[in-house]
Enzyme design. Sequence first.
Site, mmCIF file in Angstrom:
data_model
loop_
_atom_site.group_PDB
_atom_site.id
_atom_site.type_symbol
_atom_site.label_atom_id
_atom_site.label_comp_id
_atom_site.label_asym_id
_atom_site.label_seq_id
_atom_site.Cartn_x
_atom_site.Cartn_y
_atom_site.Cartn_z
ATOM 1 N N TYR A 102 0.880 -1.178 0.000
ATOM 2 C CA TYR A 102 0.000 0.000 0.000
ATOM 3 C C TYR A 102 0.915 1.225 0.000
ATOM 4 O O TYR A 102 2.037 1.149 -0.488
ATOM 5 C CB TYR A 102 -0.915 -0.124 1.242
ATOM 6 C CG TYR A 102 -2.009 0.871 1.372
ATOM 7 C CD1 TYR A 102 -2.850 1.183 0.307
ATOM 8 C CD2 TYR A 102 -2.236 1.517 2.593
ATOM 9 C CE1 TYR A 102 -3.871 2.104 0.457
ATOM 10 C CE2 TYR A 102 -3.267 2.430 2.759
ATOM 11 C CZ TYR A 102 -4.074 2.727 1.679
ATOM 12 O OH TYR A 102 -5.083 3.643 1.827
ATOM 13 N N LYS A 172 -6.121 -1.376 -2.407
ATOM 14 C CA LYS A 172 -7.148 -1.084 -1.390
ATOM 15 C C LYS A 172 -7.890 -2.359 -0.997
ATOM 16 O O LYS A 172 -8.186 -2.607 0.170
ATOM 17 C CB LYS A 172 -8.152 -0.069 -1.946
ATOM 18 C CG LYS A 172 -7.709 1.373 -1.719
ATOM 19 C CD LYS A 172 -8.317 1.932 -0.494
ATOM 20 C CE LYS A 172 -7.676 2.968 0.314
ATOM 21 N NZ LYS A 172 -7.638 4.340 -0.004
ATOM 22 N N ALA A 300 -6.365 22.934 0.579
ATOM 23 C CA ALA A 300 -7.824 22.727 0.650
ATOM 24 C C ALA A 300 -8.317 21.943 -0.564
ATOM 25 O O ALA A 300 -9.116 22.431 -1.364
ATOM 26 C CB ALA A 300 -8.526 24.069 0.743
ATOM 27 N N GLY A 301 -7.838 20.709 -0.709
ATOM 28 C CA GLY A 301 -8.292 19.854 -1.806
ATOM 29 C C GLY A 301 -9.197 18.764 -1.267
ATOM 30 O O GLY A 301 -9.944 18.974 -0.297
ATOM 31 N N THR A 302 -9.107 17.578 -1.883
ATOM 32 C CA THR A 302 -9.970 16.461 -1.501
ATOM 33 C C THR A 302 -9.800 16.126 -0.020
ATOM 34 O O THR A 302 -10.769 16.085 0.748
ATOM 35 C CB THR A 302 -9.606 15.218 -2.345
ATOM 36 O OG1 THR A 302 -9.570 15.600 -3.705
ATOM 37 C CG2 THR A 302 -10.590 14.098 -2.147
ATOM 38 N N ALA A 303 -8.545 15.874 0.385
ATOM 39 C CA ALA A 303 -8.287 15.460 1.765
ATOM 40 C C ALA A 303 -8.551 16.610 2.731
ATOM 41 O O ALA A 303 -9.236 16.446 3.748
ATOM 42 C CB ALA A 303 -6.850 14.954 1.895
HETATM 43 P P1 NAI Z 1 -5.685 17.592 -3.942
HETATM 44 O O1 NAI Z 1 -4.982 17.904 -5.197
HETATM 45 O O2 NAI Z 1 -7.150 17.376 -3.970
HETATM 46 O O3 NAI Z 1 -5.396 18.769 -2.919
HETATM 47 C C1 NAI Z 1 -4.183 19.434 -2.826
HETATM 48 C C2 NAI Z 1 -4.501 20.851 -2.394
HETATM 49 O O4 NAI Z 1 -3.276 21.521 -2.113
HETATM 50 C C3 NAI Z 1 -5.211 21.658 -3.481
HETATM 51 O O5 NAI Z 1 -6.299 22.360 -2.935
HETATM 52 C C4 NAI Z 1 -4.153 22.652 -3.936
HETATM 53 O O6 NAI Z 1 -4.701 23.903 -4.361
HETATM 54 C C5 NAI Z 1 -3.363 22.820 -2.639
HETATM 55 N N1 NAI Z 1 -2.046 23.378 -2.871
HETATM 56 C C6 NAI Z 1 -1.187 23.090 -3.869
HETATM 57 N N2 NAI Z 1 -0.120 23.906 -3.800
HETATM 58 C C7 NAI Z 1 -0.323 24.698 -2.725
HETATM 59 C C8 NAI Z 1 0.416 25.753 -2.130
HETATM 60 N N3 NAI Z 1 1.586 26.142 -2.635
HETATM 61 N N4 NAI Z 1 -0.095 26.356 -1.057
HETATM 62 C C9 NAI Z 1 -1.286 25.969 -0.527
HETATM 63 N N5 NAI Z 1 -2.021 24.980 -1.043
HETATM 64 C C10 NAI Z 1 -1.550 24.362 -2.129
HETATM 65 O O7 NAI Z 1 -4.945 16.342 -3.291
HETATM 66 P P2 NAI Z 1 -5.463 15.402 -2.107
HETATM 67 O O8 NAI Z 1 -6.062 14.180 -2.642
HETATM 68 O O9 NAI Z 1 -6.249 16.220 -1.159
HETATM 69 O O10 NAI Z 1 -4.092 14.959 -1.438
HETATM 70 C C11 NAI Z 1 -3.220 15.906 -0.868
HETATM 71 C C12 NAI Z 1 -2.126 15.198 -0.096
HETATM 72 O O11 NAI Z 1 -2.669 14.611 1.059
HETATM 73 C C13 NAI Z 1 -1.445 14.072 -0.875
HETATM 74 O O12 NAI Z 1 -0.076 14.107 -0.619
HETATM 75 C C14 NAI Z 1 -2.028 12.839 -0.297
HETATM 76 O O13 NAI Z 1 -1.140 11.733 -0.383
HETATM 77 C C15 NAI Z 1 -2.236 13.263 1.127
HETATM 78 N N6 NAI Z 1 -3.253 12.471 1.803
HETATM 79 C C16 NAI Z 1 -2.951 11.944 3.003
HETATM 80 C C17 NAI Z 1 -3.847 11.163 3.674
HETATM 81 C C18 NAI Z 1 -3.500 10.631 5.009
HETATM 82 O O14 NAI Z 1 -2.521 10.929 5.562
HETATM 83 N N7 NAI Z 1 -4.296 9.843 5.608
HETATM 84 C C19 NAI Z 1 -5.134 10.821 3.070
HETATM 85 C C20 NAI Z 1 -5.400 11.485 1.824
HETATM 86 C C21 NAI Z 1 -4.476 12.274 1.222
#
Ligand code: NAI
Length: 567
Positions: A102, A172, A300-303
């Site tokens: 994973y 998964k 502020a994305g998905t997570a």
């Molecule tokens: P996403 O692409 O949906 O969100 C990323 C966000 O970061 C976007 O809103 C983007 O505008 C923002 N961003 C990018 N550059 C930036 C900057 N310079 N300043 C401020 N914001 C900025 O991606 P997602 O799916 O939300 O994943 C984000 C990270 O979180 C990934 O590395 C993922 O592996 C991690 N993640 C960790 C989890 C956990 O620890 N359990 C679970 C899900 C995701």
Amino acid sequence: MEKNGITYIETDLKGIQLLRSSQLNKGTAFSDTERKKFSLKGLLPPVVETIEDQMQRAYHQYSLQTDDLQKNIFLNNLYNTNETLFFRLISEYIEEMMPIIYTPTAGLAIQHYSDEFRTPRGVYISYPDQDNIDEILNNLSNDIDLIVLTDSEQILGIGDQGANGIGISVAKIVIYTLCAGIDPKRMLPVMIDVGTNNPHLLRDPLYIGWRHSRIQGEAYGQFVNKVIKSIKQKFPDVFLQWEDFGKKKARCNLDQYHDKICTFNDDIQGTGAVAMAAILNASKLTHTKLSDHRVVIFGAGTAGCGIADRICEWMMKEGMSSEEAHSKFWLMDSQGLVTDDRKNLDYFKAPYARPQEESQNWAKEGKTTCLLDVVCNVKPTILIGTSTVNSAFDKEVIKAMASGVEHPIIFPLSNPPIMAEATPENILRWTDGNAIVATGSPYPDIILKDRSISVAQCNNALVFPGLGLGIICAQAKRVTSGMIDAAVKELSDSVNLQDDHHSLLLPKVSNLQEVSMNIAAAVVKKAIAEEAANINPKTDIIKLVNENIWKPIYVPYQQIKQFKASK
Ligand code: NAI
């Protein structure tokens, strides 16, 4: 099936076909009697081994692999030849092997998926096949409880991986079995191949997917609609998990289908749930009420939005109005602080938009508002990183955070480690050991002031397998917010917190199997209470959960009797 108290499986396979069935193959563990009965004599070396003997050999072979990618490939090959041995091996070495099958190695394996492709697993529904979806699904058995569906636009922080992304659905599903004992043959990884915008894949002569740019807009929506309609028709009661969709599509799909099918998005709701459990425990350690927090979410994305939504809902459950709860958040994305003067603000960010006047004097002259400005002015108690911006939480930011609160709660959650906002070691050093930390990826223990400190891994696998098992056991029609909150509460309560701010916030991966069973039971209980379950409300829940657990052990086989038609 059961006969005289013995569980056995009925099969019409024999000989080489039985050995080639990854679900039924026992390899050298077929007994002499079975070899005779199933035409296996001479097709295996003479030795008859136990699964423990086989594990010893498999672990030895695994250890000889030179890097993590090779280890991942080795384990997937074992999965494709002998599922029972594969699950037994990874259960035995769960802490060592989970990061290989994973995150973080799964990301690397997906990037190499086309090059390393050997055996297909799961189902590919590609856009050109949009009129043949029923035919594709009819190639499958009806006995499916759980589907992990991806369009692979945003895989694990490494972006668009096209058809290679089937690897995340497969991984998964492995975790669902490993951590919660869901029967692997009752789950299905599904890849909806809508093309890819990844130029490397489009140029790669070995690429396994549909060589086309991504379908977008209305055509995309209609295609997803067709897929869901066909899935619903073929598997009316299935639990469908959306996996690694692009941020807007992830949210839109969930919002569109959450009350039409039994569905869940792990990236939004699973991340929100695991972070929420960690925050509940961090709040216990700091003796703060949830309503006392000021939360900055960087990314502020998905997570990030999933986490904000879950905390917000929890605050509202504790009596705050929606407005009050949202006012506790400052969200930042690639355009800076989310404020109400933004044009075309995503609808799911809008409730968090800050009044533009609030921050108009925060930035230095001629600059836009940066994270340091936000931290200095907001004095947050919680800082969460889901931005994939490496080292965004630098020394200045962390020190500013620590100057505003005795025990800052700081979660750099971006994966893999090269994208993390900070290392836990730096956070602890820069706060003189006062910070309360959880990370996205696993890190080794940190030595600080002669003390060894373990850092919690905010891993979604602490929630989704137990939640999935609970949903299946309850035969739930829908996944409700209450069921997710029940999983959060069970997860946070499963930790034996010490009166020490370095107490581990979440259980270790090695305890996942026990934690998942308890989460499943809590979810079933809640589903019954909310009338979302389709089982007798008086059911013995613990017994039900135990009965639904598949174990990686070899069971005896019975031949299905072939009856000759009478003349
Ligand atoms: P996403 O692409 O949906 O969100 C990323 C966000 O970061 C976007 O809103 C983007 O505008 C923002 N961003 C990018 N550059 C930036 C900057 N310079 N300043 C401020 N914001 C900025 O991606 P997602 O799916 O939300 O994943 C984000 C990270 O979180 C990934 O590395 C993922 O592996 C991690 N993640 C960790 C989890 C956990 O620890 N359990 C679970 C899900 C995701």
